[in-house]
Design a protein around this motif. Structure first.
Motif, PDB file in Angstrom:
ATOM      1  N   ASN A 117       0.788  -1.019  -0.162  1.00  0.00           N
ATOM      2  CA  ASN A 117       0.251  -0.213   0.596  1.00  0.00           C
ATOM      3  C   ASN A 117       0.815   1.733   0.540  1.00  0.00           C
ATOM      4  O   ASN A 117       0.403   2.147  -0.602  1.00  0.00           O
ATOM      5  N   ASP A 121       0.835   3.603  -2.817  1.00  0.00           N
ATOM      6  CA  ASP A 121       0.561   4.929  -2.892  1.00  0.00           C
ATOM      7  C   ASP A 121       1.403   6.091  -3.037  1.00  0.00           C
ATOM      8  O   ASP A 121       1.029   7.348  -4.073  1.00  0.00           O
ATOM      9  N   TYR A 125       0.963   9.127  -5.906  1.00  0.00           N
ATOM     10  CA  TYR A 125       1.676  10.910  -5.888  1.00  0.00           C
ATOM     11  C   TYR A 125       1.941  11.169  -6.859  1.00  0.00           C
ATOM     12  O   TYR A 125       1.792  12.408  -6.900  1.00  0.00           O
ATOM     13  N   ASP A 149      -6.082   2.921 -10.308  1.00  0.00           N
ATOM     14  CA  ASP A 149      -5.702   3.189  -9.096  1.00  0.00           C
ATOM     15  C   ASP A 149      -5.157   4.592  -8.226  1.00  0.00           C
ATOM     16  O   ASP A 149      -4.885   5.191  -7.441  1.00  0.00           O
TER      17      ASP A 149
END
Length: 350
Positions: A117, A121, A125, A149
């Protein structure tokens, strides 16, 4: 327009990875590419393509080391990076990849969890950050993956790789030659290829296998008595693209995982029909019953290969349809026009 390409060097061929090489070889009209090679080498004996402890350590170490180096553009206005080359880019940049972050992580680094995770992330980002102006991918499967996603859908653009037609290079020969290209024996289905081919060679005369890639030593011994299996562990491009593929009649790729198999496109560009796995984006290139077949198991593969081996009309029809699809979707000039639009939008700030 000058654009800096940032690409890994393939750990085995010591050249640009095939996808980035195709962009470099067939640039859009008016675009001049310079190359920043990935300067962080692979750990010795580590594979880019298989999930194992060495590969995880290598990848994490590479990402840390990359933070200490930078592609420094001169008069290039845009940076165009490929696959998982993540630097702190000092220019507006475009990311190109054949699969989304979750699609990559699911296959190569295993299921869910805290580390998974965090990695997902971070990648999302990073791709949503303002310096990243566009994300180019090659299939609708991957495009949907990026959006699922959480990547900004307005950034994601589907532009397939450029691929010229090479059917005029075909080599006349006797018999039927089946081609397999795959460097990872298990992931690419090399074991399935050998099993299915040995069975088919008992049913059909004048059937040969061109096996391109590595084979474990114990299996080499088992197949050494088969005179119709020709093994090429790592042929150079001149041999592969001027002798092996042009003399092939069917490409067989029962891969267990591929985001986007360029082997399929290259085979199609020579008019070689394909039998492959029904996974991920492959059905977008191999249209079942039109230019090839997709299957789910050894029974399917044997059945579809038998059709192509025994029926010259179907083989010829699939060959012509393969060439038509390459012309329609992968013409370097047409693909270049679409890529130029992306570059121009980046320069204009759109």
């Amino acid at each position: 327009m000058k654009v800096m390409l940032v690409s890994e060097i393939d750990g085995k061929t010591k050249k640009l990875r095939r996808g980035s090489y195709l962009r470099y070889k067939y640039p859009p009209k008016g675009v001049q590419y310079t190359i920043f090679n990935d300067v962080i080498p692979l750990f010795k004996n580590s594979s880019n393509y298989e999930f194992n402890k060495d590969n995880v350590i290598s990848t994490l170490s590479r990402l840390i080391l990359k933070g200490l180096s930078q592609p420094i553009p001169k008069d290039e206005k845009i940076i165009h990076s490929f696959f998982w080359n993540f630097y702190l880019y000092s220019r507006p940049w475009i990311h190109e990849n054949d699969e989304s972050p979750s699609q990559f992580l699911d296959q190569y680094y295993g299921g869910k969890g805290f580390t998974y995770n965090i990695a997902l992330d971070f990648l999302v980002y990073y791709l949503n950050s303002s310096p990243c102006r566009a994300i180019i991918t090659w299939s609708d499967w991957a495009r949907k993956g990026f959006i699922k996603d959480g990547v900004d859908s307005s950034k994601v653009v589907l532009i397939p790789p450029p691929m010229p037609i090479k059917a005029s290079n075909k080599i006349e020969h006797k018999g039927i030659n089946i081609l397999f290209i795959g460097r990872d024996f298990i992931r690419k289905g090399g074991d399935i290829v050998l099993k299915v081919f040995i069975k088919l060679s008992k049913e059909f005369n004048d059937l040969n296998l061109f096996y391109v890639g590595s084979i474990p030593n114990n299996i080499k011994k088992l197949i050494s008595s088969y005179k119709n299996i020709y093994h090429f562990s790592n042929p150079d491009d001149n041999v592969l693209y001027k002798k092996i593929i042009p003399a092939s009649d069917i490409t067989f790729l029962p891969t267990r995982y591929d985001a986007y198999a360029l082997t399929i496109l290259e085979s199609m560009s020579y008019g070689v029909p394909v039998v492959s796995s029904d996974i991920n984006s492959i059905r977008e290139s191999v249209i079942h019953g039109y230019n090839g077949f997709v299957g789910k198991n050894e029974y399917d593969y044997e059945k579809y290969l038998s059709i192509l081996i025994s029926d010259e009309y179907v083989r010829k029809s699939f060959s012509e349809n393969s060439i038509s699809l390459i012309k329609e979707r992968h013409d370097p000039e047409t693909v270049g026009i679409e890529l130029t639009k992306v570059y121009e939008n980046v320069l204009s700030g759109l």
